[in-house]
Design a protein around this motif. Structure first.
Motif, PDB file in Angstrom:
ATOM      1  N   VAL A  95       0.839  -1.211   0.000  1.00 26.52           N
ATOM      2  CA  VAL A  95       0.000   0.000   0.000  1.00 26.52           C
ATOM      3  C   VAL A  95       0.863   1.245   0.000  1.00 26.52           C
ATOM      4  O   VAL A  95       0.508   2.271  -0.614  1.00 26.52           O
ATOM      5  CB  VAL A  95      -0.955  -0.018   1.208  1.00 26.52           C
ATOM      6  CG1 VAL A  95      -1.690   1.317   1.334  1.00 26.52           C
ATOM      7  CG2 VAL A  95      -1.950  -1.163   1.094  1.00 26.52           C
ATOM      8  N   CYS A  96       2.018   1.177   0.680  1.00 28.10           N
ATOM      9  CA  CYS A  96       2.915   2.333   0.739  1.00 28.10           C
ATOM     10  C   CYS A  96       3.357   2.779  -0.653  1.00 28.10           C
ATOM     11  O   CYS A  96       3.721   3.953  -0.851  1.00 28.10           O
ATOM     12  CB  CYS A  96       4.152   2.007   1.586  1.00 28.10           C
ATOM     13  SG  CYS A  96       3.838   2.016   3.364  1.00 28.10           S
ATOM     14  N   GLY A  97       3.349   1.860  -1.614  1.00 26.77           N
ATOM     15  CA  GLY A  97       3.730   2.219  -2.975  1.00 26.77           C
ATOM     16  C   GLY A  97       2.831   3.272  -3.596  1.00 26.77           C
ATOM     17  O   GLY A  97       3.220   3.934  -4.565  1.00 26.77           O
ATOM     18  N   PHE A  98       1.636   3.432  -3.037  1.00 28.30           N
ATOM     19  CA  PHE A  98       0.696   4.425  -3.571  1.00 28.30           C
ATOM     20  C   PHE A  98       0.677   5.699  -2.728  1.00 28.30           C
ATOM     21  O   PHE A  98      -0.094   6.622  -3.024  1.00 28.30           O
ATOM     22  CB  PHE A  98      -0.716   3.826  -3.624  1.00 28.30           C
ATOM     23  CG  PHE A  98      -0.833   2.640  -4.530  1.00 28.30           C
ATOM     24  CD1 PHE A  98      -1.014   2.809  -5.895  1.00 28.30           C
ATOM     25  CD2 PHE A  98      -0.744   1.349  -4.031  1.00 28.30           C
ATOM     26  CE1 PHE A  98      -1.114   1.717  -6.738  1.00 28.30           C
ATOM     27  CE2 PHE A  98      -0.853   0.250  -4.863  1.00 28.30           C
ATOM     28  CZ  PHE A  98      -1.034   0.434  -6.226  1.00 28.30           C
ATOM     29  N   LEU A  99       1.476   5.742  -1.676  1.00 26.88           N
ATOM     30  CA  LEU A  99       1.526   6.913  -0.797  1.00 26.88           C
ATOM     31  C   LEU A  99       2.762   7.744  -1.095  1.00 26.88           C
ATOM     32  O   LEU A  99       3.745   7.246  -1.649  1.00 26.88           O
ATOM     33  CB  LEU A  99       1.564   6.463   0.674  1.00 26.88           C
ATOM     34  CG  LEU A  99       0.382   5.633   1.187  1.00 26.88           C
ATOM     35  CD1 LEU A  99       0.634   5.215   2.625  1.00 26.88           C
ATOM     36  CD2 LEU A  99      -0.918   6.419   1.077  1.00 26.88           C
ATOM     37  N   PRO A 100       2.752   9.033  -0.718  1.00 32.44           N
ATOM     38  CA  PRO A 100       3.967   9.843  -0.860  1.00 32.44           C
ATOM     39  C   PRO A 100       5.103   9.224  -0.043  1.00 32.44           C
ATOM     40  O   PRO A 100       4.880   8.706   1.052  1.00 32.44           O
ATOM     41  CB  PRO A 100       3.555  11.208  -0.290  1.00 32.44           C
ATOM     42  CG  PRO A 100       2.062  11.224  -0.377  1.00 32.44           C
ATOM     43  CD  PRO A 100       1.606   9.821  -0.209  1.00 32.44           C
ATOM     44  N   ALA A 101       6.311   9.289  -0.567  1.00 35.21           N
ATOM     45  CA  ALA A 101       7.452   8.641   0.090  1.00 35.21           C
ATOM     46  C   ALA A 101       7.677   9.159   1.501  1.00 35.21           C
ATOM     47  O   ALA A 101       8.171   8.425   2.371  1.00 35.21           O
ATOM     48  CB  ALA A 101       8.711   8.848  -0.749  1.00 35.21           C
ATOM     49  N   GLY A 102       7.318  10.384   1.769  1.00 37.25           N
ATOM     50  CA  GLY A 102       7.511  10.941   3.101  1.00 37.25           C
ATOM     51  C   GLY A 102       6.481  10.494   4.112  1.00 37.25           C
ATOM     52  O   GLY A 102       6.582  10.825   5.286  1.00 37.25           O
ATOM     53  N   GLY A 103       5.486   9.716   3.670  1.00 34.75           N
ATOM     54  CA  GLY A 103       4.411   9.304   4.568  1.00 34.75           C
ATOM     55  C   GLY A 103       4.377   7.826   4.879  1.00 34.75           C
ATOM     56  O   GLY A 103       3.354   7.316   5.331  1.00 34.75           O
ATOM     57  N   VAL A 134       9.806   0.522  -2.001  1.00 34.03           N
ATOM     58  CA  VAL A 134      10.598   1.321  -2.938  1.00 34.03           C
ATOM     59  C   VAL A 134      10.334   0.861  -4.366  1.00 34.03           C
ATOM     60  O   VAL A 134      10.167   1.674  -5.281  1.00 34.03           O
ATOM     61  CB  VAL A 134      12.097   1.219  -2.595  1.00 34.03           C
ATOM     62  CG1 VAL A 134      12.948   1.862  -3.689  1.00 34.03           C
ATOM     63  CG2 VAL A 134      12.376   1.897  -1.257  1.00 34.03           C
ATOM     64  N   PHE A 135      10.268  -0.463  -4.580  1.00 30.07           N
ATOM     65  CA  PHE A 135       9.944  -0.992  -5.904  1.00 30.07           C
ATOM     66  C   PHE A 135       8.552  -0.555  -6.330  1.00 30.07           C
ATOM     67  O   PHE A 135       8.339  -0.094  -7.457  1.00 30.07           O
ATOM     68  CB  PHE A 135      10.004  -2.525  -5.887  1.00 30.07           C
ATOM     69  CG  PHE A 135      11.394  -3.095  -5.837  1.00 30.07           C
ATOM     70  CD1 PHE A 135      12.496  -2.333  -6.195  1.00 30.07           C
ATOM     71  CD2 PHE A 135      11.607  -4.406  -5.433  1.00 30.07           C
ATOM     72  CE1 PHE A 135      13.784  -2.847  -6.156  1.00 30.07           C
ATOM     73  CE2 PHE A 135      12.885  -4.940  -5.392  1.00 30.07           C
ATOM     74  CZ  PHE A 135      13.972  -4.153  -5.751  1.00 30.07           C
ATOM     75  N   ALA A 136       7.592  -0.726  -5.416  1.00 33.63           N
ATOM     76  CA  ALA A 136       6.194  -0.445  -5.758  1.00 33.63           C
ATOM     77  C   ALA A 136       5.954   1.037  -6.011  1.00 33.63           C
ATOM     78  O   ALA A 136       5.144   1.404  -6.870  1.00 33.63           O
ATOM     79  CB  ALA A 136       5.287  -0.934  -4.636  1.00 33.63           C
ATOM     80  N   GLY A 137       6.648   1.902  -5.261  1.00 34.01           N
ATOM     81  CA  GLY A 137       6.416   3.337  -5.408  1.00 34.01           C
ATOM     82  C   GLY A 137       7.372   4.019  -6.350  1.00 34.01           C
ATOM     83  O   GLY A 137       7.224   5.226  -6.613  1.00 34.01           O
ATOM     84  N   GLY A 138       8.344   3.280  -6.867  1.00 36.51           N
ATOM     85  CA  GLY A 138       9.329   3.890  -7.753  1.00 36.51           C
ATOM     86  C   GLY A 138      10.126   4.968  -7.051  1.00 36.51           C
ATOM     87  O   GLY A 138      10.545   5.951  -7.674  1.00 36.51           O
TER      88      GLY A 138
END
Length: 395
Positions: A95-103, A134-138
């Motif tokens: 799910v973190c892959g769809f959130l801003p990296a800072g969150g 990191v992979f999921a969120g690029g």
């Protein structure tokens, strides 16, 4: 070694199934996220393979720690609690892959997996899930290092509690570390300068992570750390039926146990040991003379049972420092009681009695195989000498 082999053989199939399930869940989650992001096939296969190998390594380490009894707290008794936590954290990582990296609330993931496994297992498995996010969120590699450093800091601050569970200072320092890492890895990277808007997401993440970590520690304290609190309250009550039976059957042994339990608790707190377990062991270390095989008949918390079993096993040298505390407490109480019974009118030199007791135990090689240090023995000896007023109760 034979016990380890039996342990492994008993849970080989379930543990392997849990490991395979974790690997499949991680691979499936990454695959779905990458497919939703239209990741090129070659790149997607590369990231899926890294995920599979990382989760397999985490599973292997957990199984190794489990077999060698290196898991923290009572996690060896509940190995599938870790796998359930890993499954939830894997879903959160995707799910973190769809959130801003800072969150990303990764300090929480590091905390959960460290608490329900071990520090080593928690750091490895959480870092693999961080790689998944990191992979999921690029995200950039700096994001990985941001949460990796803050996660290790969390795992170190909340490392294997003994004694009292205190979370205020570790929680504050964890959030401070996260703030500094977010500033270096998100705010300065994106803007190269500080402004109020840049801190909105990082500060929100710190607040949410802090709340979640406090909630996790509350669950952990009630289900793991203080799991046996009510049982200890029952066992350490002098009105407990077993202690009443000891008092009626062997009055001298009962009072010896009561005084031994007092010193066990006091010294345990001085040496940062499990005070409840040692107090319980002090109360019941004479019980085998009244109820043969009482440990098989009564259910004791594992920590107290381990001390009692080692103390009652006269054929094997003691190894645990908790057993050493029980042995010294019992010996000092017995020596002082004997002196007072023979020299009731004489003012005793308690320091000399204590020195003689410790000298005899050390010279006889009682602690040769024990993990207690000379410094801890000196601290214990000093604590006994500080309790001169209490010895009047032994008359």
């Amino acid at each position: 070694m034979d016990e380890n082999k039996k342990k492994l053989r008993k849970l080989t199939a379930p543990l392997l199934l849990a490991e395979l399930g974790a690997v499949f869940l991680g691979a499936a989650g990454v695959s779905i996220v990458l497919w939703m992001r239209r990741e090129p096939l070659e790149s997607a296969l590369q990231k899926i393979l890294f995920t599979v190998m990382g989760l397999a390594a985490a599973g292997f380490l957990f199984r190794r720690e489990y077999i060698r009894d290196r898991l923290d707290y009572d996690n060896a008794e509940h190995p599938f609690r870790f796998w359930a936590s890993l499954a939830v954290c894997t879903a959160a990582a995707c799910v973190c892959g769809f959130l801003p990296a800072g969150g990303w609330p990764f300090p929480v993931i590091y905390l959960i997996l460290s608490l329900f496994g071990s520090t080593n297992v928690g750091i490895l498995s959480a870092s693999v899930l961080l790689m998944v996010s990191v992979f999921a969120g690029g995200a950039d590699v700096i994001v990985f290092f941001l949460y990796f450093i803050s996660g290790i800091f969390v795992a170190a601050l909340f490392y294997c509690y003994e004694g009292e569970l205190k979370i205020g200072q570790p929680l504050f320092l964890s959030m401070l570390c996260l703030l500094l890492c977010e500033t270096a890895g998100i705010v300065l990277t994106d803007n190269n300068r500080l402004n109020f808007e840049s801190f909105v997401i990082p500060v929100s993440n710190i607040i949410i992570s802090g709340i979640l970590m406090a909630g996790c520690m509350k669950v952990f304290s009630s289900t793991v750390f203080y799991r046996y609190r009510e049982k200890y309250l029952e066992l350490n009550d002098t009105g407990n039926p077993m202690l009443v039976q000891l008092k009626d059957t062997a009055r001298e042994a009962y009072f010896q146990s009561v005084h031994t339990a007092y010193f066990c608790e006091r010294i345990a707190r001085r040496l940062s040991l499990d005070a409840d377990a040692l107090k319980c062991a002090g109360y019941y270390h004479k019980m085998d003379k009244v109820i043969p095989d009482f440990l098989e008949k009564e259910k004791f918390p594992p920590a107290a049972e381990a001390v009692l079993r080692e103390y009652m096993d006269k054929k094997t040298p003691i190894q645990a420092k908790e057993t050493a505390v029980l042995l010294c407490s019992d010996a000092v109480v017995a020596a002082v009681t004997l002196f007072l019974s023979k020299n009731g009118d004489e003012h005793p030199d308690y320091d000399k009695i204590i020195d003689v007791v410790f000298g005899h135990l050390i010279d006889s090689g009682t602690f040769n195989n024990c993990d207690i240090s000379l410094r801890e023995l000196k601290t214990m000896q000093k604590k006994f000498k500080e309790e001169k007023l209490y010895y009047d109760f032994l008359r």
